[in-house]
Design an enzyme around this catalytic site. Structure first.
Site, PDB file in Angstrom:
ATOM      1  N   LYS A 198      30.197  47.826  49.484  1.00 40.82           N
ATOM      2  CA  LYS A 198      29.530  46.588  49.931  1.00 40.82           C
ATOM      3  C   LYS A 198      29.829  46.280  51.398  1.00 40.82           C
ATOM      4  O   LYS A 198      28.929  45.954  52.149  1.00 40.82           O
ATOM      5  CB  LYS A 198      30.010  45.372  49.106  1.00 40.82           C
ATOM      6  N   ARG A 221      30.387  35.610  42.520  1.00 42.03           N
ATOM      7  CA  ARG A 221      31.063  36.549  41.636  1.00 42.03           C
ATOM      8  C   ARG A 221      30.906  36.168  40.168  1.00 42.03           C
ATOM      9  O   ARG A 221      31.356  36.884  39.294  1.00 42.03           O
ATOM     10  CB  ARG A 221      32.559  36.549  41.970  1.00 42.03           C
ATOM     11  N   ARG A 236      41.994  53.599  49.950  1.00 41.77           N
ATOM     12  CA  ARG A 236      41.428  52.711  50.971  1.00 41.77           C
ATOM     13  C   ARG A 236      42.505  52.120  51.898  1.00 41.77           C
ATOM     14  O   ARG A 236      43.510  51.594  51.436  1.00 41.77           O
ATOM     15  CB  ARG A 236      40.679  51.575  50.260  1.00 41.77           C
ATOM     16  N   ARG A 293      45.745  47.117  51.045  1.00 38.89           N
ATOM     17  CA  ARG A 293      45.772  45.742  50.537  1.00 38.89           C
ATOM     18  C   ARG A 293      46.648  45.657  49.300  1.00 38.89           C
ATOM     19  O   ARG A 293      46.637  46.561  48.475  1.00 38.89           O
ATOM     20  CB  ARG A 293      44.343  45.305  50.190  1.00 38.89           C
ATOM     21  N   ARG A 324      40.865  43.706  38.748  1.00 41.38           N
ATOM     22  CA  ARG A 324      39.703  43.326  39.558  1.00 41.38           C
ATOM     23  C   ARG A 324      38.436  44.015  39.045  1.00 41.38           C
ATOM     24  O   ARG A 324      37.368  43.410  39.003  1.00 41.38           O
ATOM     25  CB  ARG A 324      39.950  43.650  41.035  1.00 41.38           C
TER      26      ARG A 324
HETATM   27  P1  AMP Z   1      37.260  41.199  47.964  1.00 43.39           P
HETATM   28  O1  AMP Z   1      37.783  41.458  49.335  1.00 43.39           O
HETATM   29  O2  AMP Z   1      35.829  40.783  47.933  1.00 43.39           O
HETATM   30  O3  AMP Z   1      37.558  42.316  47.000  1.00 43.39           O
HETATM   31  O4  AMP Z   1      38.076  39.919  47.406  1.00 43.39           O
HETATM   32  C1  AMP Z   1      39.483  39.950  47.292  1.00 43.39           C
HETATM   33  C2  AMP Z   1      39.962  38.827  46.403  1.00 43.39           C
HETATM   34  O5  AMP Z   1      39.555  37.557  46.940  1.00 43.39           O
HETATM   35  C3  AMP Z   1      39.434  38.837  44.976  1.00 43.39           C
HETATM   36  O6  AMP Z   1      40.164  39.708  44.136  1.00 43.39           O
HETATM   37  C4  AMP Z   1      39.616  37.361  44.582  1.00 43.39           C
HETATM   38  O7  AMP Z   1      40.972  37.058  44.338  1.00 43.39           O
HETATM   39  C5  AMP Z   1      39.220  36.651  45.879  1.00 43.39           C
HETATM   40  N1  AMP Z   1      37.760  36.376  45.949  1.00 43.39           N
HETATM   41  C6  AMP Z   1      36.871  36.895  46.843  1.00 43.39           C
HETATM   42  N2  AMP Z   1      35.636  36.427  46.623  1.00 43.39           N
HETATM   43  C7  AMP Z   1      35.732  35.603  45.553  1.00 43.39           C
HETATM   44  C8  AMP Z   1      34.785  34.822  44.819  1.00 43.39           C
HETATM   45  N3  AMP Z   1      33.483  34.804  45.134  1.00 43.39           N
HETATM   46  N4  AMP Z   1      35.252  34.086  43.771  1.00 43.39           N
HETATM   47  C9  AMP Z   1      36.545  34.084  43.441  1.00 43.39           C
HETATM   48  N5  AMP Z   1      37.492  34.803  44.077  1.00 43.39           N
HETATM   49  C10 AMP Z   1      37.103  35.566  45.133  1.00 43.39           C
END
Ligand code: AMP
Length: 217
Positions: A13, A88, A127, A160, A171
Site C-alpha cells: 500500500k 480499517r 521490512r 518496526r 495485525r
Molecule cells: P500501519 O503502519 O498502517 O500498519 O499501522 C500501524 C499501526 O497503527 C496499526 O497496527 C494500528 O495499531 C495503528 N493504526 C493505523 N491505522 C489505524 C486505523 N485506521 N485504525 C486503528 N488503528 C490504526
C-alpha cells in the site's frame, strides 16, 4: 479525486500510494505514519495510541477518526487525497463517508491489493524503514546499497516493533477479520478495484492505472 488503498500489512500500500500521489497530484494520508509522528512528538493522541500500536492492536476508533478527519479538513482545496491504512473497519468507513458527504466530497475508488498470508509474512519479516523519512526497504526483495543505511537520505534503517514477533500475526488476523469486509462495503457502492498485489511494484502500478482509467472514461 479521493482514493483509498486497502490491503494487509506488506501488500504494498505505502509504495503504491506514493506512486499514485505523484501520478494524480493527490495528498498521501497514511494513518500509521500519522500515528508514528504523533507518538514521536508525544502528543496526547500519540500517547493514547502507543500501547495499542506496540501490541499490534487497532487504536480506538474515536482517536484515529478524529486524527484523520482533522487532516482531511486541513487539506480542503487540494486535488484530492489518497488514504493508506484508513479506514480499517466498518465504523471508520461510515464515519469517513459521512464526513466527506458533509464537505460535498466522496471516495472515488477503493483499490484492494490482494496477497496471500505467507507472502505478507515473508515481506514483513524483511521490512526495514528509514529513520528520517520512512523510505521502505526489504532485505530480500529491495535491499539498500549499504546494509542498514537509506540509499536516499543516508539515515539509519530500523525494523518496526510491530513488524516483529507476535504483533505481525495479530495485525494480519485483524486485517482479515475487520478490514477485509470493507472490500464488500466498497463493492456494494460500485467503487472497488482489486489487483493482485503479489506481482512486481511496476506491474501492480500498471494494473491500478489501467483499471482507474477504464472507470474514469
Ligand atoms: P500501519 O503502519 O498502517 O500498519 O499501522 C500501524 C499501526 O497503527 C496499526 O497496527 C494500528 O495499531 C495503528 N493504526 C493505523 N491505522 C489505524 C486505523 N485506521 N485504525 C486503528 N488503528 C490504526
Amino acid at each position: 479525486m479521493n482514493l483509498i488503498l486497502l490491503g494487509a500489512q506488506g501488500s504494498g500500500k505505502g509504495t503504491q500510494s506514493a506512486r499514485l500521489a505523484r501520478e494524480f497530484g493527490l495528498v498521501p494520508c497514511a494513518s500509521g505514519d500519522m500515528l508514528r509522528e504523533a507518538m514521536a512528538r508525544g502528543t496526547p493522541s500519540g500517547e493514547l495510541a502507543r500501547p495499542y500500536y506496540d501490541r499490534g492492536d487497532l487504536v480506538p476508533d474515536d482517536v484515529i477518526i478524529q486524527m484523520i478527519l482533522e487532516r482531511i479538513n486541513s487539506l480542503s482545496g487540494s486535488q484530492g487525497i489518497i488514504l493508506d491504512g484508513f479506514p480499517r473497519n466498518l465504523v471508520q468507513a461510515e464515519a469517513l463517508d459521512l464526513a466527506l458527504a458533509r464537505m460535498g466530497q466522496r471516495i472515488a475508488q477503493a483499490i484492494y491489493l490482494e496477497a496471500p498470508r505467507a507472502l505478507l509474512l515473508d515481506r514483513l519479516s524483511g521490512r526495514y524503514i528509514c529513520r528520517a523519512h520512512g523510505h521502505v526497504y526489504n532485505s530480500k526483495t529491495n535491499p539498500p546499497k549499504v546494509a542498514g543505511v537509506c540509499d536516499i537520505d543516508g539515515s539509519e534503517l530500523f525494523q518496526r516493533v510491530d513488524d516483529t514477533g507476535p504483533a505481525i500475526e495479530k495485525r494480519l488476523d485483524i486485517f482479515f477479520a475487520e478490514t477485509l469486509p470493507l472490500t464488500e462495503y466498497y463493492a456494494r457502492q460500485g467503487k472497488l478495484i482489486a489487483v493482485d498485489g503479489a506481482q512486481s511494484i511496476e506491474e501492480v502500478n500498471r494494473q491500478i492505472l489501467a483499471k482507474l482509467n477504464t472507470i474514469r472514461q
